[in-house]
Design an enzyme around this catalytic site. Structure first.
Site, short mmCIF file in Angstrom:
data_model
loop_
_atom_site.label_atom_id
_atom_site.label_comp_id
_atom_site.label_asym_id
_atom_site.label_seq_id
_atom_site.Cartn_x
_atom_site.Cartn_y
_atom_site.Cartn_z
N LYS A 14 0.83 -1.21 0.00
CA LYS A 14 0.00 0.00 0.00
C LYS A 14 0.86 1.26 0.00
O LYS A 14 0.62 2.19 -0.76
CB LYS A 14 -0.90 0.05 1.25
N ARG B 88 -8.68 0.77 9.83
CA ARG B 88 -8.19 -0.57 10.14
C ARG B 88 -9.28 -1.46 10.73
O ARG B 88 -9.06 -2.64 10.93
CB ARG B 88 -7.08 -0.50 11.19
N ARG C 299 11.82 -7.22 4.75
CA ARG C 299 11.85 -5.77 4.53
C ARG C 299 12.96 -5.08 5.33
O ARG C 299 13.15 -5.34 6.51
CB ARG C 299 10.48 -5.21 4.94
N ARG D 221 12.35 -2.66 10.68
CA ARG D 221 11.40 -2.02 11.58
C ARG D 221 11.11 -2.95 12.76
O ARG D 221 10.99 -4.15 12.58
CB ARG D 221 10.09 -1.74 10.83
N ARG E 62 0.32 -8.99 13.50
CA ARG E 62 -0.23 -7.98 12.58
C ARG E 62 -1.12 -8.62 11.52
O ARG E 62 -2.15 -8.08 11.15
CB ARG E 62 0.90 -7.18 11.92
P1 AMP Z 1 1.41 0.35 9.11
O1 AMP Z 1 2.67 1.00 8.71
O2 AMP Z 1 0.18 0.96 8.45
O3 AMP Z 1 1.43 -1.14 8.98
O4 AMP Z 1 1.19 0.66 10.67
C1 AMP Z 1 2.13 0.22 11.64
C2 AMP Z 1 1.45 0.10 12.99
O5 AMP Z 1 0.91 1.38 13.38
C3 AMP Z 1 0.27 -0.86 13.03
O6 AMP Z 1 0.68 -2.20 13.24
C4 AMP Z 1 -0.52 -0.29 14.21
O7 AMP Z 1 0.06 -0.64 15.46
C5 AMP Z 1 -0.35 1.19 14.04
N1 AMP Z 1 -1.40 1.74 13.17
C6 AMP Z 1 -1.27 2.28 11.92
N2 AMP Z 1 -2.45 2.67 11.43
C7 AMP Z 1 -3.37 2.39 12.39
C8 AMP Z 1 -4.80 2.55 12.47
N3 AMP Z 1 -5.50 3.08 11.47
N4 AMP Z 1 -5.39 2.14 13.63
C9 AMP Z 1 -4.69 1.63 14.64
N5 AMP Z 1 -3.38 1.43 14.62
C10 AMP Z 1 -2.71 1.81 13.51
#
Ligand code: AMP
Length: 215
Positions: A15, A90, A129, A162, A173
């Site tokens: 994404k 989410r 990654r 990360r 996740r």
């Molecule tokens: P991402 O880079 O989008 O995978 O986000 C990394 C982490 O940030 C996720 O595993 C969540 O812990 C937190 N996170 C990101 N976006 C959200 C969201 N919309 N709601 C809740 N937690 C989020």
């Protein structure tokens, strides 16, 4: 017509990569809650400190925090011409709250696009990654390895993994995605704005499919 896009897809589906390419094509901002939260963590703000523990565990940060961040961002003038939401919503509660915010602004979503990738592929993508500490360039040790292990091709910076790309966190996740985020495909299908592209092939192949759907 303004493009107000939600990008759906499991962690590792690409994404963020596609969103960054879409910014250039459509000249609209990407709103990545993950990026906003990681910045708060890096800056060591109180919100960042609270979020880090949850992010490292692979869980979701509270809806209240994330909604506050998104609402503030979406009200900025640069979102008037459209936006790409990446990593938000989410879960259904976030999707409903987003609909409310956007209908209040008379700016409903125009499309939800799901990037669909097989679970085995996702695991490799996530565990492989690596990101450059200096310029944020992304690599994958399985699919797009840097010329020299641990070093950025572009700027010579150090590559790191990360914290939330470690194996236990990744499992969690993906579980959270299946249980809480995947139901949004149904949510947006019922609103007749759901489209799916298969997230396989090269980044450019996928981008061509994405832009064909987005118009
Ligand atoms: P991402 O880079 O989008 O995978 O986000 C990394 C982490 O940030 C996720 O595993 C969540 O812990 C937190 N996170 C990101 N976006 C959200 C969201 N919309 N709601 C809740 N937690 C989020």
């Amino acid at each position: 017509m303004a493009k107000r896009i939600v990008l759906l897809g499991a962690p590792g589906a690409g994404k963020g990569t596609q969103a960054k390419m879409l910014i250039d094509k459509y000249k609209i901002p990407q709103i990545s809650t993950g990026d906003i939260l990681r910045k708060a963590v890096a800056d060591g703000t109180p919100l960042g400190k609270e979020a880090k523990v949850i992010m490292d565990s692979g869980g979701l940060v509270s809806d209240k925090i994330v909604l506050g961040l998104v609402e503030e961002r979406i009200k900025q003038p640069d979102c008037k011409t459209g936006f790409i939401l990446d990593g938000f919503p989410r879960n259904t509660a976030q999707a409903e709250a987003l609909d409310k915010i956007l209908s209040g602004m008379d700016m409903p979503l125009t499309i939800a696009l799901n990037i669909d990738v097989d679970m085995n592929d996702l695991l490799k993508r996530l565990t492989g990654r690596r990101t450059c500490k200096s310029c944020q360039q992304m690599y994958n040790i399985y699919f797009s390895a840097p010329k020299k292990e641990g070093t950025c091709d572009k700027c010579g910076g150090v590559l790191f993994q990360r914290d939330d790309d470690k194996e236990a966190t990744i499992k969690k996740r993906l579980e959270v995605y299946t249980q809480q985020t995947a139901p949004l495909i149904d949510y947006y299908s019922k609103k007749n704005i759901m489209k799916t592209v298969m997230g396989v092939g090269s980044i450019n192949d996928i981008f061509n499919k994405v832009t064909a759907v987005l118009g």
